[in-house]
Scaffold this motif. Structure first.
Motif, mmCIF file in Angstrom:
data_model
loop_
_atom_site.group_PDB
_atom_site.id
_atom_site.type_symbol
_atom_site.label_atom_id
_atom_site.label_comp_id
_atom_site.label_asym_id
_atom_site.label_seq_id
_atom_site.Cartn_x
_atom_site.Cartn_y
_atom_site.Cartn_z
ATOM 1 N N CYS A 139 36.393 -42.482 -34.412
ATOM 2 C CA CYS A 139 37.086 -41.337 -35.004
ATOM 3 C C CYS A 139 38.118 -40.768 -34.039
ATOM 4 N N GLU A 140 37.782 -40.789 -32.744
ATOM 5 C CA GLU A 140 38.708 -40.248 -31.754
ATOM 6 C C GLU A 140 39.900 -41.173 -31.551
ATOM 7 N N MET A 141 39.641 -42.483 -31.660
ATOM 8 C CA MET A 141 40.734 -43.435 -31.505
ATOM 9 C C MET A 141 41.716 -43.331 -32.675
ATOM 10 N N TYR A 142 41.208 -42.810 -33.784
ATOM 11 C CA TYR A 142 42.010 -42.728 -35.010
ATOM 12 C C TYR A 142 43.321 -41.969 -34.783
ATOM 13 N N LEU A 143 43.251 -40.776 -34.162
ATOM 14 C CA LEU A 143 44.469 -39.992 -33.949
ATOM 15 C C LEU A 143 45.391 -40.688 -32.952
ATOM 16 N N LEU A 144 44.811 -41.254 -31.888
ATOM 17 C CA LEU A 144 45.630 -41.974 -30.907
ATOM 18 C C LEU A 144 46.334 -43.151 -31.584
ATOM 19 N N GLU B 93 47.201 -35.351 -38.862
ATOM 20 C CA GLU B 93 47.799 -36.526 -39.510
ATOM 21 C C GLU B 93 49.106 -36.192 -40.217
ATOM 22 N N GLN B 94 49.182 -34.949 -40.740
ATOM 23 C CA GLN B 94 50.376 -34.545 -41.483
ATOM 24 C C GLN B 94 51.495 -34.092 -40.543
ATOM 25 N N HIS B 95 51.180 -33.838 -39.294
ATOM 26 C CA HIS B 95 52.165 -33.295 -38.357
ATOM 27 C C HIS B 95 52.176 -34.087 -37.065
ATOM 28 N N LEU B 96 52.429 -35.391 -37.181
ATOM 29 C CA LEU B 96 52.366 -36.253 -35.996
ATOM 30 C C LEU B 96 53.450 -35.936 -34.974
ATOM 31 N N ASP B 97 54.619 -35.467 -35.444
ATOM 32 C CA ASP B 97 55.670 -35.107 -34.493
ATOM 33 C C ASP B 97 55.229 -33.942 -33.614
ATOM 34 N N LEU B 98 54.580 -32.962 -34.262
ATOM 35 C CA LEU B 98 54.061 -31.803 -33.525
ATOM 36 C C LEU B 98 52.964 -32.253 -32.552
ATOM 37 N N VAL B 99 52.094 -33.144 -33.037
ATOM 38 C CA VAL B 99 51.010 -33.683 -32.211
ATOM 39 C C VAL B 99 51.577 -34.356 -30.957
ATOM 40 N N ARG B 100 52.676 -35.095 -31.134
ATOM 41 C CA ARG B 100 53.295 -35.761 -29.981
ATOM 42 C C ARG B 100 53.976 -34.736 -29.073
ATOM 43 N N ALA B 101 54.692 -33.784 -29.679
ATOM 44 C CA ALA B 101 55.431 -32.792 -28.889
ATOM 45 C C ALA B 101 54.478 -31.961 -28.031
ATOM 46 N N LEU B 102 53.324 -31.630 -28.568
ATOM 47 C CA LEU B 102 52.377 -30.788 -27.825
ATOM 48 C C LEU B 102 51.334 -31.633 -27.094
ATOM 49 N N VAL B 104 48.805 -33.539 -28.173
ATOM 50 C CA VAL B 104 47.422 -33.426 -28.637
ATOM 51 C C VAL B 104 46.864 -34.839 -28.742
ATOM 52 N N ARG B 105 45.717 -35.090 -28.068
ATOM 53 C CA ARG B 105 45.214 -36.466 -27.997
ATOM 54 C C ARG B 105 44.022 -36.733 -28.875
ATOM 55 N N ALA B 123 41.582 -26.495 -25.233
ATOM 56 C CA ALA B 123 40.316 -27.208 -25.082
ATOM 57 C C ALA B 123 40.296 -28.361 -26.073
ATOM 58 N N ALA B 124 39.849 -29.529 -25.626
ATOM 59 C CA ALA B 124 39.612 -30.646 -26.531
ATOM 60 C C ALA B 124 38.113 -30.725 -26.772
ATOM 61 N N GLY B 125 37.715 -31.016 -28.007
ATOM 62 C CA GLY B 125 36.292 -31.020 -28.350
ATOM 63 C C GLY B 125 35.876 -29.650 -28.841
ATOM 64 N N ALA B 126 34.700 -29.594 -29.495
ATOM 65 C CA ALA B 126 34.256 -28.347 -30.122
ATOM 66 C C ALA B 126 33.818 -27.324 -29.082
ATOM 67 N N PRO B 127 34.467 -26.121 -29.040
ATOM 68 C CA PRO B 127 34.041 -25.086 -28.100
ATOM 69 C C PRO B 127 32.919 -24.220 -28.681
ATOM 70 N N HIS B 128 32.100 -23.620 -27.805
ATOM 71 C CA HIS B 128 31.122 -22.628 -28.244
ATOM 72 C C HIS B 128 31.822 -21.289 -28.401
ATOM 73 N N LYS B 129 31.159 -20.396 -29.124
ATOM 74 C CA LYS B 129 31.757 -19.091 -29.379
ATOM 75 C C LYS B 129 32.039 -18.337 -28.072
ATOM 76 N N ASP B 130 31.090 -18.382 -27.131
ATOM 77 C CA ASP B 130 31.314 -17.631 -25.889
ATOM 78 C C ASP B 130 32.466 -18.210 -25.071
ATOM 79 N N GLN B 131 32.694 -19.540 -25.205
ATOM 80 C CA GLN B 131 33.835 -20.146 -24.511
ATOM 81 C C GLN B 131 35.153 -19.633 -25.088
ATOM 82 N N VAL B 132 35.192 -19.461 -26.424
ATOM 83 C CA VAL B 132 36.409 -18.967 -27.075
ATOM 84 C C VAL B 132 36.653 -17.510 -26.689
#
Lengths: 152, 144
Positions: A139-144, B93-102, B104-105, B123-132
């Motif tokens: 799933c993570e490779m999907y976006l890459l 998926e709908q905003h790949l140009d933005l994903v590349r510009a920023l 986002v991996r 942050a990449a990956g799901a953050p906990h509430k206290d982290q946010v």
């Protein structure tokens, strides 16, 4: 308590996240056994695993043999899930597994043993990550992959 | 023999990578702002979304992403509880140009933008509430 047990029927899109993890555990064991078997039984077993992956892709993760086994034998022994999960990511992961299993099967049949075992090894890393950490590598490779291949 | 070697390597790689991910997932760290601002890029790609008065939590999601759902719940919860904080979700998926510009991996990726639309943390990956909540507090301090 009764609220939680009716949740799966009121939200049909969600599945118990432990289902795909159970499937990934079985997959990891099968792939590990493939790696230590002689060539002929390994070829048969990776072929069977490829069929399992294909069922997951075609029918969805809930209707695979392991998905059914989870619902019938494992799920009744567990408490209600704390959160439900979208079935699309694990289904996509089954597709990634199918690609590696197909490459491995082709390589076994062609007699390229090391190529076959490396492909099985990649699939095993993904299955272990899913089983042990709940992490979906495909799933993570999907976006890459999208970033690299598709112009927006 | 090679089979046993590959089996051992696969197990080692999986455990190492999994433990690494468990450590870094959801952890906010400082990130350079895009030029002129990250918010400027975001609104160019998705003009209809609105910024928060104090801070904006920009979440990138995709279809094949289990932790995106958890992240959505956490960020929406924080936005509901904190005054002037807004949560916006963008389909990567709908905003790949933005994903590349920023750059986002992976999904989910959460950007914390300050009141002026500058990216402060991500942050990449799901953050906990206290982290946010901690990220919002330090973002407020950084821009004050």
């Amino acid at each position: 308590m009764s609220d939680l047990s009716v949740e799966p029927t009121t939200r049909p899109s969600g599945i118990d996240p432990r289902g795909p993890r159970f499937t990934a555990s079985v997959t990891a064991v099968v792939l590990a056994v493939v790696l230590v078997l002689p060539e002929t039984p390994a070829t048969v077993l990776i072929g069977a695993q490829a069929l399992l992956f294909a069922t997951g892709v075609l029918l969805g993760v809930q209707r695979t043999p392991t998905g059914l086994a989870f619902r019938t034998f494992v799920r009744p022994r567990l408490s209600a899930p704390t959160a439900l999960e979208d079935p699309a990511p694990p289904r996509f992961a089954q597709g990634v597994g199918l690609v590696f299993a197909a490459v491995a099967l082709g390589a076994y049949l062609a007699g390229a043993l090391v190529v076959a075992q490396v492909a099985v090894g990649f699939a095993l890393v993904a299955a272990l990550l899913n089983a042990v950490f709940g992490l979906c590598l495909g799933c993570e490779m999907y976006l890459l992959g999208l970033r690299a291949l598709r112009r927006a | 023999m090679t089979g046993f070697l590959i089996l051992a390597l696969a197990a080692l790689i999986a455990v190492g990578f999994g433990l690494h991910r468990r450590r870094v997932d959801g952890r906010f760290s400082a990130h350079a702002d895009a030029s002129p601002t990250t918010w400027d890029h975001v609104t160019r790609a998705a003009p209809s979304i609105e910024a928060g008065e104090r801070a904006t939590l920009v979440q990138f999601s995709s279809a094949f992403c289990a932790p995106c759902r958890t992240t959505r719940v956490v960020l929406a919860d924080v936005a509901a509880q904190e005054d002037g904080v807004r949560h916006v979700e963008i389909d990567a998926e709908q905003h790949l140009d933005l994903v590349r510009a920023l750059d986002v991996r992976r999904t989910p990726t959460t950007l914390v933008l300050d009141a002026a639309g500058h990216e402060v943390l991500r942050a990449a990956g799901a953050p906990h509430k206290d982290q946010v909540l901690a990220a919002l507090a330090s973002a407020g301090k950084a821009s004050a």
